[in-house]
Design a protein around this motif. Structure first.
Motif, mmCIF file in Angstrom:
data_model
loop_
_atom_site.group_PDB
_atom_site.id
_atom_site.type_symbol
_atom_site.label_atom_id
_atom_site.label_comp_id
_atom_site.label_asym_id
_atom_site.label_seq_id
_atom_site.Cartn_x
_atom_site.Cartn_y
_atom_site.Cartn_z
ATOM 1 N N THR A 237 -48.804 -16.611 -23.851
ATOM 2 C CA THR A 237 -48.344 -15.251 -24.141
ATOM 3 C C THR A 237 -48.116 -14.423 -22.869
ATOM 4 O OG1 THR A 237 -50.459 -14.051 -24.365
ATOM 5 C CG2 THR A 237 -49.680 -15.271 -26.302
ATOM 6 N N VAL A 238 -48.370 -14.981 -21.682
ATOM 7 C CA VAL A 238 -48.229 -14.226 -20.437
ATOM 8 C C VAL A 238 -47.080 -14.750 -19.587
ATOM 9 C CG1 VAL A 238 -49.355 -13.573 -18.267
ATOM 10 C CG2 VAL A 238 -50.651 -13.560 -20.415
ATOM 11 N N GLY A 239 -47.086 -16.049 -19.248
ATOM 12 C CA GLY A 239 -46.041 -16.614 -18.409
ATOM 13 C C GLY A 239 -46.425 -17.970 -17.870
ATOM 14 N N ILE A 240 -45.621 -18.468 -16.951
ATOM 15 C CA ILE A 240 -45.853 -19.771 -16.328
ATOM 16 C C ILE A 240 -46.292 -19.526 -14.881
ATOM 17 C CG2 ILE A 240 -44.816 -21.977 -15.687
ATOM 18 C CD1 ILE A 240 -42.839 -20.183 -18.155
ATOM 19 N N ARG A 241 -47.414 -20.130 -14.509
ATOM 20 C CA ARG A 241 -47.964 -19.957 -13.162
ATOM 21 C C ARG A 241 -47.706 -21.217 -12.336
ATOM 22 N NH1 ARG A 241 -51.148 -15.269 -13.176
ATOM 23 N NH2 ARG A 241 -51.867 -14.628 -15.263
ATOM 24 N N LYS A 242 -47.575 -21.017 -11.013
ATOM 25 C CA LYS A 242 -47.202 -22.100 -10.106
ATOM 26 C C LYS A 242 -48.128 -22.113 -8.886
ATOM 27 C CE LYS A 242 -43.201 -23.604 -7.277
ATOM 28 N NZ LYS A 242 -41.827 -23.229 -6.865
ATOM 29 N N TYR A 243 -48.624 -23.328 -8.551
ATOM 30 C CA TYR A 243 -49.484 -23.543 -7.386
ATOM 31 C C TYR A 243 -49.058 -24.832 -6.690
ATOM 32 C CZ TYR A 243 -52.850 -20.017 -9.034
ATOM 33 O OH TYR A 243 -53.452 -18.845 -9.427
ATOM 34 N N TYR A 244 -49.594 -25.074 -5.508
ATOM 35 C CA TYR A 244 -49.465 -26.378 -4.884
ATOM 36 C C TYR A 244 -50.413 -27.359 -5.583
ATOM 37 C CZ TYR A 244 -46.779 -24.397 -1.017
ATOM 38 O OH TYR A 244 -45.807 -23.793 -0.267
ATOM 39 N N THR A 261 -42.138 -14.198 -17.853
ATOM 40 C CA THR A 261 -43.023 -13.192 -18.460
ATOM 41 C C THR A 261 -42.345 -12.398 -19.569
ATOM 42 O OG1 THR A 261 -42.416 -11.635 -16.708
ATOM 43 C CG2 THR A 261 -44.394 -12.962 -16.360
ATOM 44 N N THR A 262 -41.030 -12.556 -19.718
ATOM 45 C CA THR A 262 -40.307 -11.915 -20.808
ATOM 46 C C THR A 262 -39.421 -12.962 -21.488
ATOM 47 O OG1 THR A 262 -38.451 -11.288 -19.367
ATOM 48 C CG2 THR A 262 -40.263 -9.703 -19.595
ATOM 49 N N GLY A 263 -38.998 -12.628 -22.707
ATOM 50 C CA GLY A 263 -38.055 -13.488 -23.406
ATOM 51 C C GLY A 263 -38.680 -14.546 -24.290
ATOM 52 N N PHE A 264 -40.011 -14.660 -24.306
ATOM 53 C CA PHE A 264 -40.693 -15.595 -25.186
ATOM 54 C C PHE A 264 -41.190 -14.855 -26.423
ATOM 55 C CE2 PHE A 264 -40.478 -18.103 -21.464
ATOM 56 C CZ PHE A 264 -40.735 -19.422 -21.801
ATOM 57 N N VAL A 265 -41.126 -15.522 -27.571
ATOM 58 C CA VAL A 265 -41.585 -14.893 -28.807
ATOM 59 C C VAL A 265 -43.086 -14.653 -28.759
ATOM 60 C CG1 VAL A 265 -41.824 -15.193 -31.302
ATOM 61 C CG2 VAL A 265 -39.683 -15.824 -30.161
ATOM 62 N N SER A 266 -43.840 -15.652 -28.320
ATOM 63 C CA SER A 266 -45.291 -15.507 -28.203
ATOM 64 C C SER A 266 -45.827 -16.486 -27.167
ATOM 65 C CB SER A 266 -45.980 -15.730 -29.562
ATOM 66 O OG SER A 266 -47.377 -15.559 -29.436
ATOM 67 N N ASP A 267 -46.180 -17.712 -27.596
ATOM 68 C CA ASP A 267 -46.851 -18.650 -26.699
ATOM 69 C C ASP A 267 -45.884 -19.409 -25.794
ATOM 70 O OD1 ASP A 267 -49.054 -17.860 -28.070
ATOM 71 O OD2 ASP A 267 -49.567 -19.819 -28.893
ATOM 72 N N HIS A 268 -46.216 -19.456 -24.505
ATOM 73 C CA HIS A 268 -45.591 -20.388 -23.574
ATOM 74 C C HIS A 268 -46.342 -21.696 -23.726
ATOM 75 C CE1 HIS A 268 -45.135 -16.308 -22.051
ATOM 76 N NE2 HIS A 268 -44.120 -16.693 -21.293
ATOM 77 N N GLU A 269 -45.625 -22.793 -23.928
ATOM 78 C CA GLU A 269 -46.332 -24.048 -24.204
ATOM 79 C C GLU A 269 -45.851 -25.174 -23.294
ATOM 80 O OE1 GLU A 269 -48.882 -25.150 -25.592
ATOM 81 O OE2 GLU A 269 -49.590 -23.631 -26.984
#
Length: 365
Positions: A237-244, A261-269
């Motif tokens: 529900t927040v977004g996709i995070r990126k790390y090394y 962080t925008t454009g998703f109905v609810s869950d990022h999966e």
């Protein structure tokens, strides 16, 4: 493209097989609870159903004979779950399917693992019911974990869910990155290095904890870009995070991006990487309650490699997709540019021809 006569023969063959077997896969879905649109992505194959609750798939590529590649998918039944193995026509390979398992959640596959002096391919699943990682040698699916490798120091509140495998290019070291049902605002993910135990099994040693968490829902979907060395995960529900992905980098703890962080109905999966070169391609993400895919530029933007721009939104026939996987490897005449596999809540997995995805993407990429 196949000729119409070949296509007709293939469909007829599948229909005849369905008459002989009660659990045969469907060649294409005839109905869907999602309102159909002209843009809806339709699968080439819908697999036979698992017993309880399908959740996450991974693709194993047979490099000697790609048409014999396999899909490994989880069924997260509490006591009767398992790792189901499917052939490319969607049939369950019962001899290689491993059950019962206790609520296996996500699954990933890694190549080039050192065991008994050989390099092998391994399927790894997070078994929530035992707080363990379960590991199986491919393609025979022989267990090589000594009955399970405990994670999160046995803390049942952390209940392992997400799993992504990473092989470091420099030295070939292999790691498992694990996400749980809950965790702190920093250090949500635990990363383990795999090693040969010397008795035909693998061991795992924790090497770091990392990763920000919003506290909103959970972190389940994790994916590693093996070539570029990045790990992505869905903070639902927040977004996709990126790390090394390399735990030994001096800046390994730095969050590189938070996008979608925008454009998703609810869950990022579910997340997966479709490469078009060594450094370009697509990040494919499931917009779960939207019954659709969101695709982002793998390489980021010009001069800003961690700014991942949304490129396309594609409705799919699969329902409420938790997990997905994709490959750009040509597997068979049905999947000459690769395959996208998505879990669907009717206990099945959908196999999509990447050519059908490509037709819905922006031109000149």
């Amino acid at each position: 493209m196949q000729s119409s006569s070949l296509t007709a023969c293939a469909v007829l063959s599948l229909l005849l097989s369905a008459c002989r077997s009660g659990d045969a896969p469907r060649a294409t879905p005839s109905t869907t609870s999602v309102a159909a649109t002209t843009d809806t992505l339709r699968p080439v194959v819908v697999t036979s159903a698992v017993l309880n609750d399908s959740d996450d798939p991974a693709i194993w590529i047979d490099t000697l004979n790609p048409s014999r590649s396999l899909i490994v998918g989880t069924d997260k039944g509490d006591s009767t779950g398992g790792l189901y193995v499917f052939t490319l026509d969607g049939r369950i390979d019962s001899t290689r399917t491993r059950r019962p398992l206790k609520r296996p959640n996500n699954v990933d596959i890694i190549t080039g693992v050192s065991l008994d002096g050989k390099r092998i391919d391994v399927a790894v699943t997070a078994e929530r019911g035992t707080m363990s990682l379960r590991m199986f040698r491919l393609p025979d699916m022989t267990p090589i974990d000594g009955g399970g490798i405990k994670v999160f120091d046995g803390d049942a509140t952390r209940a392992p869910m997400g799993i992504a495998m990473y092989r470091r290019q420099g030295d070939g070291a292999v790691f498992a990155i694990v996400g749980g049902k809950s965790g702190p605002s920093e250090g949500y993910l635990w990363q383990y290095r795999l090693a040969d135990a010397g008795n035909g099994t693998l061991t795992a040693t924790r090497v770091r904890t990392f990763g920000a968490y919003s506290g909103r829902k959970e972190i389940e979907a994790i994916a590693v870009d093996q070539q570029l060395g990045f790990v992505y995960y869905s903070d639902e529900t927040v977004g996709i995070r990126k790390y090394y992905a390399d735990p030994d980098r001096a800046d390994a703890a730095k969050e590189l991006a938070l996008f979608g962080t925008t454009g998703f109905v609810s869950d990022h999966e579910g997340i997966a990487v479709y490469p078009t070169s060594d450094s370009t391609g697509y990040l494919v993400v499931s917009d779960q309650q939207g019954h659709r895919l969101q695709l982002f530029a793998r390489e980021g933007s010009t001069g800003a490699p961690h700014t991942h721009v949304a490129l396309a939104t594609i409705p799919v026939a699969a329902q409420e997709t938790d997990g997905l996987d994709v490959t750009a490897h040509a597997l068979s005449p049905a999947f000459p540019e690769g395959l996208l596999v998505m879990m669907s809540t009717d206990k099945t997995f959908h196999f999509y021809d990447w050519r059908d995805v490509r037709k819905r993407l922006p031109l000149n990429r």
